[in-house]
Design an enzyme around this catalytic site. Structure first.
Site, mmCIF file in Angstrom:
data_model
loop_
_atom_site.group_PDB
_atom_site.id
_atom_site.type_symbol
_atom_site.label_atom_id
_atom_site.label_comp_id
_atom_site.label_asym_id
_atom_site.label_seq_id
_atom_site.Cartn_x
_atom_site.Cartn_y
_atom_site.Cartn_z
ATOM 1 N N LYS A 133 -11.606 -51.782 15.075
ATOM 2 C CA LYS A 133 -12.280 -51.033 14.026
ATOM 3 C C LYS A 133 -13.189 -52.003 13.292
ATOM 4 C CE LYS A 133 -13.018 -47.836 10.803
ATOM 5 N NZ LYS A 133 -12.058 -47.370 9.814
ATOM 6 N N HIS A 148 -4.846 -42.898 8.829
ATOM 7 C CA HIS A 148 -4.345 -44.072 8.103
ATOM 8 C C HIS A 148 -2.867 -43.809 7.790
ATOM 9 C CE1 HIS A 148 -8.484 -45.653 7.202
ATOM 10 N NE2 HIS A 148 -8.776 -44.367 7.376
ATOM 11 N N HIS A 177 -3.415 -41.039 -0.598
ATOM 12 C CA HIS A 177 -3.261 -41.878 -1.804
ATOM 13 C C HIS A 177 -2.347 -41.126 -2.761
ATOM 14 C CE1 HIS A 177 -6.465 -44.629 -0.619
ATOM 15 N NE2 HIS A 177 -7.184 -43.579 -0.268
ATOM 16 N N ASP A 235 -9.426 -38.222 9.654
ATOM 17 C CA ASP A 235 -9.503 -39.301 8.660
ATOM 18 C C ASP A 235 -8.455 -39.090 7.564
ATOM 19 O OD1 ASP A 235 -10.163 -41.598 7.359
ATOM 20 O OD2 ASP A 235 -12.213 -41.027 6.852
ATOM 21 N N HIS A 280 -16.508 -40.583 11.540
ATOM 22 C CA HIS A 280 -16.947 -39.665 10.468
ATOM 23 C C HIS A 280 -18.447 -39.672 10.165
ATOM 24 C CE1 HIS A 280 -16.560 -43.416 8.343
ATOM 25 N NE2 HIS A 280 -15.268 -43.307 8.126
ATOM 26 N N GLY A 310 -10.349 -40.830 -0.117
ATOM 27 C CA GLY A 310 -9.619 -40.373 1.062
ATOM 28 C C GLY A 310 -8.778 -39.156 0.741
ATOM 29 N N HIS A 351 -16.971 -47.741 10.986
ATOM 30 C CA HIS A 351 -17.249 -47.027 9.731
ATOM 31 C C HIS A 351 -18.629 -47.493 9.298
ATOM 32 C CE1 HIS A 351 -16.147 -45.552 5.508
ATOM 33 N NE2 HIS A 351 -17.330 -46.135 5.375
HETATM 34 O O1 DOR Z 1 -12.192 -41.946 2.619
HETATM 35 C C1 DOR Z 1 -11.818 -43.000 3.133
HETATM 36 N N1 DOR Z 1 -10.552 -43.431 2.993
HETATM 37 N N2 DOR Z 1 -12.695 -43.730 3.797
HETATM 38 C C2 DOR Z 1 -12.392 -44.956 4.247
HETATM 39 O O2 DOR Z 1 -13.201 -45.541 4.870
HETATM 40 C C3 DOR Z 1 -11.080 -45.568 3.948
HETATM 41 C C4 DOR Z 1 -10.063 -44.526 3.772
HETATM 42 C C5 DOR Z 1 -8.776 -45.072 3.204
HETATM 43 O O3 DOR Z 1 -8.181 -45.962 3.833
HETATM 44 O O4 DOR Z 1 -8.328 -44.586 2.168
HETATM 45 ZN ZN ZN Z 2 -10.699 -43.702 7.819
HETATM 46 ZN ZN ZN Z 3 -14.020 -44.869 7.429
#
Ligand code: DOR
Ligand code: ZN
Ligand code: ZN
Length: 465
Positions: free
Chosen positions: A166, A83, A334, A330, A257, A350, A201
């Site tokens: 996705k 991401h 944040h 993944d 995942h 995340g 997902h």
């Molecule tokens: O842990 C995650 N973070 N799982 C997700 O499906 C979304 C991702 C995020 O975009 O922060």
């Molecule tokens: Zn992800």
């Molecule tokens: Zn995911």
């Protein structure tokens, strides 16, 4: 260079000796992973491609030479689950910081997830995202799109260059109504004609929300409540539902995942029935377990969450037996404030993983749990094959010169405060690891050297399907 070669060809007929041509770069004294073996060799690079692999005296003349000092040279490692954020979420990560993290972590290609602001789910949002990215990226970047509401927009999205679609099933992100089997089938039927895969997902929204509401009503707002809501059943239900719909449309489904024993078992059953199903595991689901929440707290929260230890063992077995196709990080950055909140339902889920994944895997190689061949298969060969990334995934003459150089002897402690990512936390912070990416070449250009970014923003390229 090509022009120079042509001039010589005209002057001397076809009698051009390799020594007459000056190419861009020669890498000498490599221990390179080629065709499942580690061989001592040199690699000649021109115009972003590997043009020759052989002994040093047979290399063409080059403008530059880099001595790799007998370090291990791998095909550029790829992370198909990243991401990168930017745009409305640039405060968490942007195309520069995210791809700097990739290069620093030894990753040469990333595939970017669509849950952005705006969500990538139209030709226009995708075009705009690619345009912004082009100026900033340091590695190769391909893009996922969410499904649009109007199925007619699927084709233009593919024509714009989306690498895959996705399908996020835990909540409504794209335009497609995820609760409507017929709508999902229609979307799958549309992509089946366009030859792109769908990455899923797999967490069933209905099941998940029901559990979540009950827990909230009972005032259960801690990590254990989150784990109860994001149960194994939630994962399995989504995998079963999607497998059933995919069978009707005969499309390639890639499960992101996978985190539970029965989740993987359901996927294996689908594979055994001959369906084109592939799957991914992440470093956190392999190396962390629910016990670690006591130590790490909400920082380690992801979706799906890390599980009880027996699930980790099943995932490791899945790798050993070849059921797991891909390892994706993944990488989901944040801010620290978003991670450290009392009410678990408000915590952003995340973890940033681009800078830890390769060292963590190489540590497992050192421990004998993985081989170098496994790492290359899970992070180069299979990703290239599954996502149809032509000319990448192996060290071969004619392929793109994406190269990851690692020092297997180098031991160090993960220090999240030093990450290139804007997210300066990690559930692996402080871990002692062995095996460090020391040089990252993307399309023949040195991007990272000893942890430092040595190329300009925009040196990477945008990958279009
Ligand atoms: O842990 C995650 N973070 N799982 C997700 O499906 C979304 C991702 C995020 O975009 O922060
Ligand atoms: Zn992800
Ligand atoms: Zn995911």
């Amino acid at each position: 260079m090509i022009k120079y070669l042509l001039v010589l060809s005209v002057r001397f007929g076809n009698n051009v000796r390799a020594t007459d041509v000056i190419i861009d770069l020669v890498l000498t004294k490599a221990k390179a992973y080629i065709d499942k073996e580690i061989v001592d060799c040199s690699l000649a690079i021109n115009d972003g491609k590997i043009v020759k692999i052989g002994k040093e005296p047979n290399m063409p003349k080059a403008q530059a030479k880099i001595d790799l000092k007998h370090l291990l040279v791998l095909p550029g490692l790829m992370d198909v689950h990243v991401h990168l954020r930017d745009e409305g979420k640039a405060y968490k990560e942007d195309f520069y910081s995210g791809t700097a993290a990739a290069a620093s972590g030894g990753i040469t290609t990333v595939l970017d997830m669509p849950n952005n602001d705006p969500v990538t789910m139209s030709a226009e949002t995708l075009r705009n995202r690619m345009k912004i990215a082009q100026e900033k990226v340091l590695v190769n970047v391909g893009f996922y799109s969410e499904f649009p509401k109007n199925m007619k927009e699927i084709k233009p999205i593919v024509e714009e260059g989306a690498v895959a679609f996705k399908l996020f099933m835990a909540d409504q992100v794209g335009g497609l109504n995820i609760d409507d089997d017929n709508a999902v089938l229609e979307a799958f039927n549309t992509v089946s004609k366009l030859n792109v895969l769908v990455a899923v997902h797999a967490e069933d929204r209905t099941e998940l929300k029901k559990a979540e509401e009950e827990l909230k009503r009972a005032n259960c707002n801690d990590i254990s409540a989150f784990l109860r809501a994001h149960s194994e059943k939630v994962e399995v239900k989504a995998i079963k539902r999607i497998t059933k719909i995919a069978k009707q449309a005969s499309i390639h489904i890639h499960f992101c995942h996978v985190s539970t024993e029965n989740g993987l078992k359901t996927i294996i059953d689908g594979k055994k029935s001959g369906m084109p199903i592939t799957c991914e595991v992440t470093p956190h689901h392999l190396l962390l377990s629910a016990d670690d929440f006591k130590r790490i707290g909400t920082l380690a929260l992801t979706m799906p969450p890390i599980r009880e230890k027996p699930h980790c063992a099943v995932l490791w077995n899945g790798i050993k037996n070849g059921w797991v196709d891909v390892l994706g990080s993944d990488h989901a950055p944040h801010t620290l404030q978003e991670k450290k909140l009392e009410i678990v339902w408000s915590v952003k889920v995340g973890v940033p993983n681009l800078e830890t994944t390769i060292p963590l895997l190489l540590t497992q190689v050192k421990k004998g749990r993985l081989s170098i061949g496994d790492v290359v298969r899970l992070m180069a060969e299979k990703p290239a094959e599954i996502f149809n990334l032509k000319g990448r995934g192996s060290l071969k003459e004619g392929n793109c010169a994406d190269i990851t150089v690692v020092d297997l002897r180098r031991k160090f402690r993960v220090d999240a405060s030093k990450f290139h990512s804007k997210a300066k936390y990690s559930p692996f912070d402080g871990w002692l690891v062995q095996g460090k990416p020391v040089k990252t070449f993307v399309n023949g250009r040195l991007i990272m050297d000893e942890g430092e970014i040595v190329a300009n923003a925009g040196s990477g390229s945008i990958i279009r399907s």
